[in-house]
Motif scaffolding. Structure first.
Motif: not given
Ligand SMILES: Cc1cc2nc3c(=O)[nH]c(=O)nc-3n(C[C@H](O)[C@H](O)[C@H](O)COP(=O)(O)OP(=O)(O)OC[C@H]3O[C@@H](n4cnc5c(N)ncnc54)[C@H](O)[C@@H]3O)c2cc1C
Ligand SMILES: Cc1cc2nc3c(=O)[nH]c(=O)nc-3n(C[C@H](O)[C@H](O)[C@H](O)COP(=O)(O)OP(=O)(O)OC[C@H]3O[C@@H](n4cnc5c(N)ncnc54)[C@H](O)[C@@H]3O)c2cc1C
Ligand code: SF4
Ligand code: SF4
Ligand code: FES
Lengths: 282, 480
Positions: B285-286, A267-268, A71, A42-44, A67-68, B288-290, A261, A271, B280, A264-265
């Motif tokens: 999201f979130p 927020l992620a 992880k 599910k990664g970027e 996140v990445t 998935y990471d993108t 981003f 979480m 992606m 969003q970054e």
């Protein structure tokens, strides 16, 4: 089928070292090129600089950023496999005899590039100078991960002076330039510093080649996410760079695009942190 | 034979209602079931194959009356009917579930259909799709694969396929069926090319592609993702290890507008926008990471399939969407079905608007697009479209998200590295009539030689190149 992690080691309060099996990349990687990795399904896709490429393995310095990278630090250990790693991407830089070569760095990617670049430059017969800046002592790497072994002259600076010289690479570089010791500067790290670096070297006409870090998706030139304005023309950092002549980049736009981003970054990341807390990992 | 009564109207295919589908990425058209497929098949007047205009209209010349006949003949045994029909289709096209969905049928097989002169042309695309879907769901394709697969001894020879879009997948499949050892090298982490990163789930569910790829693996094809040929391995290195190479690297480089404000935040190329969403899964999201930022109002520039896909994706992510096109309605290049779906779902269309500037706010984020109003002349250009000229009048469209979908050109990663590979001025690879490039043993097809084209043309090239590669390798070993 994934790519096995062969080493993982903490470098500082914020960065760590990770090495993965990637013979396909190690086989052809050249200085200046980077890789794109994906932690899990599910990664970027995230770009990473290369510290070394040897014995079929790629070594990277990674900052616990979002996140990445969280992880990778919290969920992956030696023996585990990451989902994907692609490369080498981007254009290599020209390794040849320039004379006195300086590499300046003040962030994780550039600390990796400092070692990799100066190693190659030294082998090509240059006199090599590394100026490595960290925020403070806690963020500074152990000596074996600095570029000392490949630099004829090595300067360690911290912004708060808690270890090494107090100040930034810009201060040290300015002195070296005034002593007429600099033929070419390579560098990378914080974009804000690179703007100042470009301003510093320009009046002296010193060639200055730096990594222009941009948000990427594929890393091969098919999406345009990483576009920058170079000499008035749109270029793709992943394909035409990532190292460019610092004097020709439109830095204002490059810096703005890197925060595309941010919301969003954040927020992620929040979480993800909450999930780690729930699991008792942190 | 009793004279059949002509049924002028198509048997319709059900679709997911607008309110439901604009909130998700589920497939819009649900296709035929067996009974309705038979009913539609009955409408075909079975033109003799040597004359049938539909066959001439299909770029790979599928025996359309033949597969329709096979369906009809076994209307009391659905499995038998589908198996026989699929056998006919597979002779010319191994990916009917995909082409049935994405071919511009109105310009190809359905355009010259004689039934079109008295009523609706036969719904060839949906019938083709039905055969493939039914076969997939009932494992009929697995059975048939045994028939088509090479059961004899393996061929001497190894082939490298670069790129896993429809061209590469087809070439690999054909060669594997002949018994060659095939390895596909793909730059991205998943195979499929545009089918995986470009065309959205609501038009082409990914499970279809997954099954096609599983079939290739069953045929013994090896897929190596994360290999950028020209970087990870050079073409020369491939030629040292393989007897022949097929290049199907597509046309993946987005064209950008050379106008002020192109670096503003909120402006995406269609490739970035669609890759984030499809490949992606940024719409999840979130989980998935993108990430993907999408505002309240999206302006999509362009009017091809790519523009429709971007517009309808943006809509599904909660934005109001306007498609702005510099030409007129009749000049749009997207499939009619997609234009129709986009309109139904609430995408608005503005014609004769040519973008000249992106306007940003103080944070570097786009807030509007400035357009010059255009008008059409009677005179036609080289492509047969009416020429357009500026009127000197300007308008602003507010937008917090912009997607540029004005076209793609070939990716030059390989041709820049392999200097012996000749290219045309537009970046496409030069090939001869066998699809061999300027380097002996290196073949190419699909968008890499055509520029932006279609899935079926890419597949046709893959098939043709496989044949040429077979001949090339046979000659090489027989003369050795
Ligand atoms: C050529 C290049 C080399 C790099 N080398 C390194 C390295 O050696 N070590 C390292 O730690 N980091 C490196 N980076 C940055 C690295 O890609 C980001 O740290 C990473 O994407 C962060 O992901 P995240 O999910 O952990 O954090 P996020 O919260 O997603 O992002 C943190 C910050 O990283 C940047 N970023 C986020 N996503 C991307 C993306 N897809 N592409 C590029 N930047 C992004 C943004 O500036 C963002 O604000 C490099 C970037 C580039 C372009
Ligand atoms: C959004 C969108 C919608 C479309 N809709 C339709 C439609 O409805 N109907 C239709 O007929 N056509 C449509 N098209 C066009 C159609 O998808 C293309 O014509 C077709 O996919 C071309 O196939 P290809 O195999 O030549 O290349 P592609 O599908 O582009 O695949 C090329 C593959 O090669 C890989 N690659 C590139 N360089 C390298 C390298 N150096 N090393 C390794 N791998 C590499 C790429 O990552 C990619 O996976 C659409 C296109 C887009 C972008
Ligand atoms: S492949 Fe495309 S053009 Fe040919 S019959 Fe099928 S849908 Fe029609
Ligand atoms: S042209 Fe139309 S009616 Fe004639 S065979 Fe083809 S599909 Fe049937
Ligand atoms: S990251 Fe997609 S073009 Fe550079």
């Amino acid at each position: 089928m994934g790519y096995r992690i062969t080493k993982k080691e903490n470098l500082s309060a914020i960065d760590f070292f990770m090495e993965v099996e990637a013979p396909h990349i190690a086989h052809s990687w050249k200085v200046g090129q980077f890789v794109v990795l994906i932690a899990d399904e599910k990664g970027e896709r995230v770009p990473m600089s290369v510290y070394h490429a040897e014995d079929g393995k790629i070594g990277m310095f990674i900052r616990r950023h979002g996140v990445t990278t969280f992880k990778l630090w919290y969920e992956f250990d030696v023996g585990d496999e990451i989902f994907s790693i692609t490369g080498p991407l981007g254009k290599p830089i020209e390794v040849k005899h320039y004379g006195n070569v300086v590499f300046v760095s003040d962030a994780v990617c550039a600390q990796a590039e400092s070692y990799a670049t100066l190693k190659a430059m030294k082998e090509a017969g240059n006199y090599t100078i590394a100026i490595q800046t960290f925020e403070n002592a806690a963020n500074t790497y152990p000596e074996k991960y600095l570029a000392k072994s490949v630099a004829d002259e090595h300067y360690l600076t911290t912004e708060d002076g808690s270890i090494g010289i107090k100040g930034h690479y810009l201060d040290v570089l300015k002195e070296l330039i005034e002593k007429d010791k600099v033929d070419i500067v390579f560098g990378g790290g914080k974009l804000g510093s690179l703007v100042k670096l470009a301003e510093l070297t320009k009046p002296y006409g010193i060639p200055t080649i730096v990594t222009v870090r941009q948000i990427m998706v594929d890393g091969t030139g098919m999406c345009g996410s990483c576009r920058v304005l170079y000499d008035g023309e749109v270029k793709f950092a992943c394909r035409d760079g990532p190292m460019f002549d610092a004097h020709k980049i439109d830095w204002e736009d490059a810096i703005k695009r890197n925060a595309r981003f941010a919301k969003q970054e954040k927020l992620a990341k929040e979480m993800y942190m909450a999930k780690l807390k729930e699991k008792g990992v942190i | 034979m009793a004279k059949r009564e002509l049924i002028k109207e198509r048997v319709p295919t059900p679709e997911v209602p607008v309110e439901e589908r604009t909130k998700s990425f589920v497939e819009v058209n649900l296709g035929y079931d067996f009974a309705s497929a038979i009913k539609e098949a009955e409408r075909c007047i079975q033109c003799p194959p040597e004359y049938a205009p539909c066959i001439k209209g299909c770029p790979v010349h599928i025996n359309i009356p033949g597969f329709i006949k096979a369906l009809r003949e076994n209307s009391n045994n659905s499995n038998e009917a589908v198996k026989n029909a699929l056998r006919v289709i597979w002779n010319d096209n191994t990916l009917p579930a995909i082409t049935g969905r994405v071919c511009p049928q109105e310009d190809q097989c359905e355009a010259p259909c004689v039934m079109g002169k008295v009523g609706d042309p036969i719904n060839i695309g949906k019938l083709e799709r039905f055969v493939a879907d039914y076969a997939r769901k009932h494992n009929i394709d697995e059975e048939l694969l045994q028939e088509f697969a090479n059961n004899g001894e393996n061929m001497k020879g190894k082939v490298a396929v670069v790129g896993s879009g429809p061209a590469g997948l087809t070439a690999a499949g054909e060669l594997a069926k002949m018994g060659y050892k095939v390895t596909i090298f793909e730059a991205l982490h998943k195979p499929g090319g545009v089918l995986i990163y470009g065309i959205p789930e609501f038009r082409l569910p990914k499970e279809i592609l997954d099954k096609e790829i599983a079939k290739l693996i069953e045929l013994g094809v090896e897929i190596k993702p994360n290999y950028v040929i020209g970087k990870t391995l050079t073409l020369e290195e491939l030629l040292e290890e393989y007897d022949a190479v097929f290049i199907g690297t597509g046309a993946g480089t987005p064209k950008l507008l050379n106008i002020p404000g192109i670096l503003l935040d909120g402006i995406y190329t269609a490739n970035e926008f669609l890759t984030r969403i499809n490949l992606m899964k940024a719409y999840e999201f979130p989980k998935y990471d993108t990430p993907l930022t999408i505002g309240k109002r999206t302006v999509v520039i362009g009017a091809g399939n790519t523009a429709m896909d971007a517009a309808r994706s943006a809509l599904r992510m909660g934005s109001e969407v306007i498609i702005a096109y510099r030409r007129g309605r009749e000049d749009m290049t997207a499939r009619i079905e997609e234009i129709h779906h986009a309109e139904e779902e609430g995408v608005k269309f503005e014609f004769f608007l040519n973008p000249i500037e992106f306007i940003g706010d103080e944070n570097g984020k786009v807030k509007a697009v400035k357009f010059e109003k255009m008008k059409a002349l009677e005179e036609k250009d080289a492509k047969g479209k009416r020429k357009i000229v500026g009127t000197g009048e300007y308008i602003l469209l507010e937008a917090d998200t912009v997607v540029i979908a004005i076209g793609l050109e070939p990716n030059k990663v390989i041709s820049e590295e392999a200097t012996g590979l000749k290219t045309n001025p537009n970046g496409t690879l030069v090939v001869d009539e066998r699809l061999m490039t300027s380097i002996s043993g290196v073949f190419a097809g699909g968008d890499a030689i055509r520029g932006e084209a279609t899935v079926i043309l890419a597949m046709g090239d893959g098939k043709k190149a496989a044949k040429s590669i077979h001949e090339y390798i046979q000659k090489k070993y027989s003369s050795a």
